[in-house]
Design an enzyme around this catalytic site. Structure first.
Site, short mmCIF file in Angstrom:
data_model
loop_
_atom_site.label_atom_id
_atom_site.label_comp_id
_atom_site.label_asym_id
_atom_site.label_seq_id
_atom_site.Cartn_x
_atom_site.Cartn_y
_atom_site.Cartn_z
N CYS A 125 -50.17 -49.33 30.47
CA CYS A 125 -48.90 -49.06 31.14
C CYS A 125 -49.11 -48.91 32.65
O CYS A 125 -50.05 -49.51 33.21
CB CYS A 125 -48.21 -47.85 30.54
N ASP A 194 -46.49 -38.75 29.44
CA ASP A 194 -45.10 -38.34 29.66
C ASP A 194 -44.92 -36.88 29.29
O ASP A 194 -44.17 -36.16 29.95
CB ASP A 194 -44.15 -39.22 28.84
#
Ligand code: RUB
Length: 302
Positions: A125, A194
């Site tokens: 990512c 996250d």
């Protein structure tokens, strides 16, 4: 920038990545406060709650968003005059943004120490917390190279490879399914987060857990880089982190696949046994020390 513009930018992923989402939310809440022209404290609190709710509704998984808003909102709960409340919110929001930037610098420094000379690093990512140490290690003169996954469906890996190439870091783009093929060549995996739960589980971009499992099989250490505002106090109270499901049209055009169910979960959970260490601005910790970070945060974030 209006609150609605920030809400739209986060929802549409124009602003993305847990750290940048948190900073944008804190900034938007302070600006939203300035739109309140009245003098009634209760009306002010209602106004602020409406702004907080709109921002919270943008993306469900990154706890950084909730933590940024909770910190910025805290003065609205105090028994003080409206002018002091306003000053308190501005100070809290501004300090959050400043601390977030300082945290990234510290993570870059600590993480760079952890990258060995000559290392080949895999990342997944696009995480600023994970990329900063890599860029710092390169600038410090270490001869390193990076393999970056494409990260379907949004292909945040394209952002990663462009960012690293612009910094002069040798980087190879691979498709997500090539992770195991290349893992034997890796010395370290570095990813972001996250949300980090109180049991040390890391919630990050879908596919992170597969990368970590392949790394475990190949005896490659997995380092998660994350600011402490990505730790979730609510998980210590038993709350489960919601995994965002996004529009399936991000994967394929559903009209071209009649009769087919398409799924698009965009985060997954990596259990602590697959994580070697977490690098925060407070230092390098075991994932099993996540609860301790949350315990220290309780004064800041409820
Ligand atoms: C981004 C993602 C990142 C973390 C950490 O997902 O999973 O790894 O948010 O990023 P998305 P950072 O693109 O869906 O927001 O370290 O920059 O906060």
């Amino acid at each position: 920038m209006t609150l609605q513009a920030t809400v739209d930018d986060i929802k549409s992923m124009k602003v993305r990545g847990a750290g940048r989402i948190a900073e944008a939310a804190a900034a938007a809440l302070v600006e939203w406060m300035d739109e309140f022209k009245g003098s009634d404290v209760e009306a002010f609190r209602e106004h602020m709650k409406r702004g907080e709710k709109a921002l919270l509704g943008t993306r469900p998984t990154a706890v950084s968003l909730r933590n940024a808003l909770t910190i910025t909102m805290r003065p609205t709960g105090d028994d003080i005059q409206l002018s002091d409340m306003r000053a308190g919110v501005r100070k809290a929001g501004t300090e959050f943004m400043k601390n977030a930037r300082v945290a990234l610098e510290r993570i870059a420094e600590f993480g760079a120490h952890r990258i060995p000379e000559g290392a080949t690093i895999m990342t997944h990512c696009n995480s600023q917390a994970a990329l900063r140490p890599i860029i710092k290690a390169h600038k410090d003169g270490k001869d390193i190279k990076v393999f970056a996954t494409e990260s379907r469906p949004w292909r945040q890996g394209h952002v990663t490879v462009k960012q690293l190439a612009a910094e002069g870091v040798p980087v190879t783009l691979i498709v997500d399914s090539a992770v195991r093929f290349f893992m034997d060549e890796m010395d370290i995996v570095m990813v972001g987060a996250d949300t980090i739960a109180s049991d040390g589980s890391v919630i990050n971009k879908i596919g992170t857990s597969q990368v970590a499992m392949c790394a475990r099989e190949a005896h490659v250490p997995v380092i998660v880089c994350a600011e402490t505002f990505k730790f979730s106090p609510r998980t210590a109270r038993g709350e489960v982190v919601e995994i965002e499901e996004r529009d399936v049209a991000e994967v394929v055009d559903p009209k071209e696949f009649p009769g087919v169910t398409i799924a698009n979960p965009v985060f997954d959970t990596t259990p602590p046994q697959f994580i070697t260490a977490i690098i925060t601005e407070k230092g390098l910790i075991s994932p099993y020390a996540a609860y301790e970070i949350i315990r220290q945060m309780q004064g800041d974030i409820l």
